[in-house]
Design a protein around this motif. Sequence first.
Motif, PDB file in Angstrom:
ATOM      1  N   ASP A  80      98.100  21.060  58.319  1.00 46.98           N
ATOM      2  CA  ASP A  80      97.267  21.558  59.156  1.00 46.98           C
ATOM      3  C   ASP A  80      97.513  23.264  58.688  1.00 46.98           C
ATOM      4  O   ASP A  80      96.445  24.036  58.866  1.00 46.98           O
ATOM      5  CB  ASP A  80      98.072  21.570  60.932  1.00 46.98           C
ATOM      6  N   LEU A  81      98.398  23.582  58.211  1.00 48.21           N
ATOM      7  CA  LEU A  81      98.678  25.013  57.651  1.00 48.21           C
ATOM      8  C   LEU A  81      97.652  25.025  56.526  1.00 48.21           C
ATOM      9  O   LEU A  81      96.939  26.013  56.484  1.00 48.21           O
ATOM     10  CB  LEU A  81      99.799  25.127  57.349  1.00 48.21           C
ATOM     11  N   LEU A  82      97.775  24.328  55.618  1.00 51.24           N
ATOM     12  CA  LEU A  82      96.963  24.460  54.619  1.00 51.24           C
ATOM     13  C   LEU A  82      95.408  24.242  54.711  1.00 51.24           C
ATOM     14  O   LEU A  82      94.371  24.898  54.400  1.00 51.24           O
ATOM     15  CB  LEU A  82      97.383  23.790  53.400  1.00 51.24           C
ATOM     16  N   GLY A  83      94.962  23.460  55.653  1.00 47.26           N
ATOM     17  CA  GLY A  83      93.824  23.151  56.212  1.00 47.26           C
ATOM     18  C   GLY A  83      93.096  24.331  56.865  1.00 47.26           C
ATOM     19  O   GLY A  83      92.073  24.985  56.622  1.00 47.26           O
ATOM     20  N   VAL A  87      88.498  33.707  48.937  1.00 50.00           N
ATOM     21  CA  VAL A  87      89.300  33.533  50.253  1.00 50.00           C
ATOM     22  C   VAL A  87      90.144  32.429  50.116  1.00 50.00           C
ATOM     23  O   VAL A  87      91.322  32.337  50.693  1.00 50.00           O
ATOM     24  CB  VAL A  87      88.219  33.475  51.505  1.00 50.00           C
ATOM     25  N   ASN A  88      89.703  31.231  49.862  1.00 46.99           N
ATOM     26  CA  ASN A  88      90.465  30.030  49.646  1.00 46.99           C
ATOM     27  C   ASN A  88      91.493  30.391  48.696  1.00 46.99           C
ATOM     28  O   ASN A  88      92.680  29.927  49.158  1.00 46.99           O
ATOM     29  CB  ASN A  88      89.485  29.088  48.875  1.00 46.99           C
ATOM     30  N   ALA A  89      91.461  31.009  47.580  1.00 48.30           N
ATOM     31  CA  ALA A  89      92.376  31.161  46.691  1.00 48.30           C
ATOM     32  C   ALA A  89      93.757  32.126  47.408  1.00 48.30           C
ATOM     33  O   ALA A  89      94.579  31.825  47.203  1.00 48.30           O
ATOM     34  CB  ALA A  89      91.984  31.725  45.303  1.00 48.30           C
ATOM     35  N   SER A  90      93.289  33.208  47.637  1.00 51.81           N
ATOM     36  CA  SER A  90      93.915  34.337  48.131  1.00 51.81           C
ATOM     37  C   SER A  90      94.786  33.955  49.600  1.00 51.81           C
ATOM     38  O   SER A  90      96.047  34.083  49.811  1.00 51.81           O
ATOM     39  CB  SER A  90      93.286  35.597  48.661  1.00 51.81           C
ATOM     40  N   ALA A  91      94.097  33.196  50.539  1.00 51.49           N
ATOM     41  CA  ALA A  91      94.674  32.998  51.664  1.00 51.49           C
ATOM     42  C   ALA A  91      95.814  31.601  51.540  1.00 51.49           C
ATOM     43  O   ALA A  91      96.670  31.758  52.279  1.00 51.49           O
ATOM     44  CB  ALA A  91      93.667  32.368  52.805  1.00 51.49           C
ATOM     45  N   ARG A  92      95.110  30.899  50.537  1.00 50.82           N
ATOM     46  CA  ARG A  92      96.386  29.736  50.491  1.00 50.82           C
ATOM     47  C   ARG A  92      97.411  30.253  49.468  1.00 50.82           C
ATOM     48  O   ARG A  92      98.280  29.219  49.172  1.00 50.82           O
ATOM     49  CB  ARG A  92      95.433  28.411  49.958  1.00 50.82           C
ATOM     50  N   TYR A  93      97.359  31.238  48.809  1.00 50.62           N
ATOM     51  CA  TYR A  93      98.016  31.482  47.729  1.00 50.62           C
ATOM     52  C   TYR A  93      99.687  31.569  48.043  1.00 50.62           C
ATOM     53  O   TYR A  93     100.326  30.557  47.547  1.00 50.62           O
ATOM     54  CB  TYR A  93      97.877  32.867  47.136  1.00 50.62           C
ATOM     55  N   LEU A  94     100.232  31.988  49.137  1.00 50.38           N
ATOM     56  CA  LEU A  94     101.621  32.318  49.428  1.00 50.38           C
ATOM     57  C   LEU A  94     102.123  30.938  50.111  1.00 50.38           C
ATOM     58  O   LEU A  94     103.145  30.467  49.920  1.00 50.38           O
ATOM     59  CB  LEU A  94     101.756  33.301  50.327  1.00 50.38           C
ATOM     60  N   ALA A  95     101.124  30.399  50.985  1.00 49.45           N
ATOM     61  CA  ALA A  95     101.379  28.903  51.459  1.00 49.45           C
ATOM     62  C   ALA A  95     101.780  28.049  50.473  1.00 49.45           C
ATOM     63  O   ALA A  95     102.992  27.179  50.553  1.00 49.45           O
ATOM     64  CB  ALA A  95     100.460  28.455  52.394  1.00 49.45           C
ATOM     65  N   MET A 104     101.701  30.812  59.868  1.00 52.75           N
ATOM     66  CA  MET A 104     100.442  31.720  59.501  1.00 52.75           C
ATOM     67  C   MET A 104     100.755  33.239  59.727  1.00 52.75           C
ATOM     68  O   MET A 104     100.382  33.934  58.855  1.00 52.75           O
ATOM     69  CB  MET A 104      99.091  31.211  60.001  1.00 52.75           C
ATOM     70  N   THR A 105     101.257  33.457  60.929  1.00 57.07           N
ATOM     71  CA  THR A 105     101.645  34.798  61.281  1.00 57.07           C
ATOM     72  C   THR A 105     102.643  35.243  60.376  1.00 57.07           C
ATOM     73  O   THR A 105     102.550  36.681  59.751  1.00 57.07           O
ATOM     74  CB  THR A 105     102.067  34.735  62.739  1.00 57.07           C
ATOM     75  N   HIS A 106     103.505  34.495  60.035  1.00 57.81           N
ATOM     76  CA  HIS A 106     104.629  34.911  59.019  1.00 57.81           C
ATOM     77  C   HIS A 106     104.116  35.199  57.843  1.00 57.81           C
ATOM     78  O   HIS A 106     104.259  36.203  56.917  1.00 57.81           O
ATOM     79  CB  HIS A 106     105.832  33.911  58.969  1.00 57.81           C
ATOM     80  N   LEU A 107     103.232  34.348  57.224  1.00 52.49           N
ATOM     81  CA  LEU A 107     102.639  34.504  55.927  1.00 52.49           C
ATOM     82  C   LEU A 107     101.775  35.822  55.715  1.00 52.49           C
ATOM     83  O   LEU A 107     101.741  36.436  54.919  1.00 52.49           O
ATOM     84  CB  LEU A 107     101.568  33.439  55.551  1.00 52.49           C
ATOM     85  N   ALA A 108     101.041  36.048  56.770  1.00 50.87           N
ATOM     86  CA  ALA A 108     100.169  37.150  56.826  1.00 50.87           C
ATOM     87  C   ALA A 108     100.961  38.692  56.918  1.00 50.87           C
ATOM     88  O   ALA A 108     100.691  39.663  56.235  1.00 50.87           O
ATOM     89  CB  ALA A 108      99.415  37.181  58.324  1.00 50.87           C
ATOM     90  N   THR A 109     102.092  38.533  57.348  1.00 51.22           N
ATOM     91  CA  THR A 109     102.948  39.533  57.286  1.00 51.22           C
ATOM     92  C   THR A 109     103.497  40.274  56.128  1.00 51.22           C
ATOM     93  O   THR A 109     103.684  41.022  55.594  1.00 51.22           O
ATOM     94  CB  THR A 109     104.322  39.725  58.561  1.00 51.22           C
ATOM     95  N   LEU A 110     103.622  38.710  55.113  1.00 53.59           N
ATOM     96  CA  LEU A 110     104.185  39.075  53.797  1.00 53.59           C
ATOM     97  C   LEU A 110     103.087  39.843  53.093  1.00 53.59           C
ATOM     98  O   LEU A 110     103.552  40.602  52.065  1.00 53.59           O
ATOM     99  CB  LEU A 110     104.518  37.738  53.317  1.00 53.59           C
ATOM    100  N   TYR A 111     101.853  39.136  53.222  1.00 56.96           N
ATOM    101  CA  TYR A 111     100.733  40.029  52.411  1.00 56.96           C
ATOM    102  C   TYR A 111     100.701  41.576  52.596  1.00 56.96           C
ATOM    103  O   TYR A 111     101.074  42.248  51.779  1.00 56.96           O
ATOM    104  CB  TYR A 111      99.349  39.557  52.833  1.00 56.96           C
TER     105      TYR A 111
END
Length: 350
Positions: A40-43, A52-60, A95-102
């Motif tokens: 679900d996260l990656l989707g 967007v696809n590359a950058s948003a999924r990068y850290l996940a 997702m929220t955690h990942l956003a803060t890492l960016y």
Amino acid sequence: MTESAADPLTTKLPAGFDVLAEDLALANEVSEALTQVEADLLGSLASADELVNASARYLAQAGGKRVRPLLTVLTSMIGDGVDDRVRRAAAVMEMTHLATLYHDDVMDSAPVRRGAPAAHQVWGNSVAILTGDLILARASRLMSELGVEASKIQAQTFERLVMGQLHETVGPQEDEDAYAHYLRVIGDKTGSLVAAASRLGAHFGGCSEETIAMLEEYGEAVGVAFQLADDVIDLTADPESSGKTRGTDLREGVSTLPVLMLRQHAQSPVSAQDQQEAARVLAMIDGDLSSDAALAEAVAAVVAHPVTEESWQVAHSWAEKAKDAITELPSSTVKSALLAFADAVVEREG
């Protein structure tokens, strides 16, 4: 069919949750839920737009401990267990955690994240910041579909995350104790999201308000303990096994717990020798750490000083606070797993 001790788990259990293996049916339920959360996260991060696809999924895709979704799943099992709402909330927390890492990596000019170049090193600061914003927007939209209470928890948590980053950026005020300021920052930056993850799991698991409050308090303390342990691990981790360079925080001038305790020793010493030794180590820390040799010498000096062991003791005290918060929960395998995890976050090596 009854599970036997030889039945394999769907996925390897994270550190601290080996106790779940005592109940293989429960362990497999946790593993299967996390597998679905990951999908679900990656989707949710996917996009038809190539950039967007590359950058948003990068850290996940780079990995991570997935502590927040794990606790969302597990705390739901104190109540009625995992359903679609729990899995959705778990994905949103990550997702929220990942956003803060960016965002954090841009602000800290961090070169590496999870063993790979940080997003801003790949696409630049603007793309990294906007990617973090995009992930937060998607997380908020997904959470809104879970109802008003869930959206309120998300908004309150995001406010604390921002406030924590803001207070860390500006530093303590003139009349504010640096140690108290630091605990406040990590409570907001790390504790808040772990607390929200635990609260959401209990909420959607149908737990009572009293139980929800206990699990939220547990999550907050676990989050603080986790970050305090990270402070020490930055100095003590084996670079080969952890993939981390010792003393990164020292080189970046971050005032973590061991450094704060060193300054306390220098300002309020127990003896003249204690003051002199603290001052000696601080002079190394506050000096030029650009060379690897200077950094290694400073790290060795801090590790050899009593503040390293004192810092471990503080981290363990927060793990104990987490365990104390759920003392009144009825005995169960899930409770045992939560208790074991509180210890595991301060006994890890990386």
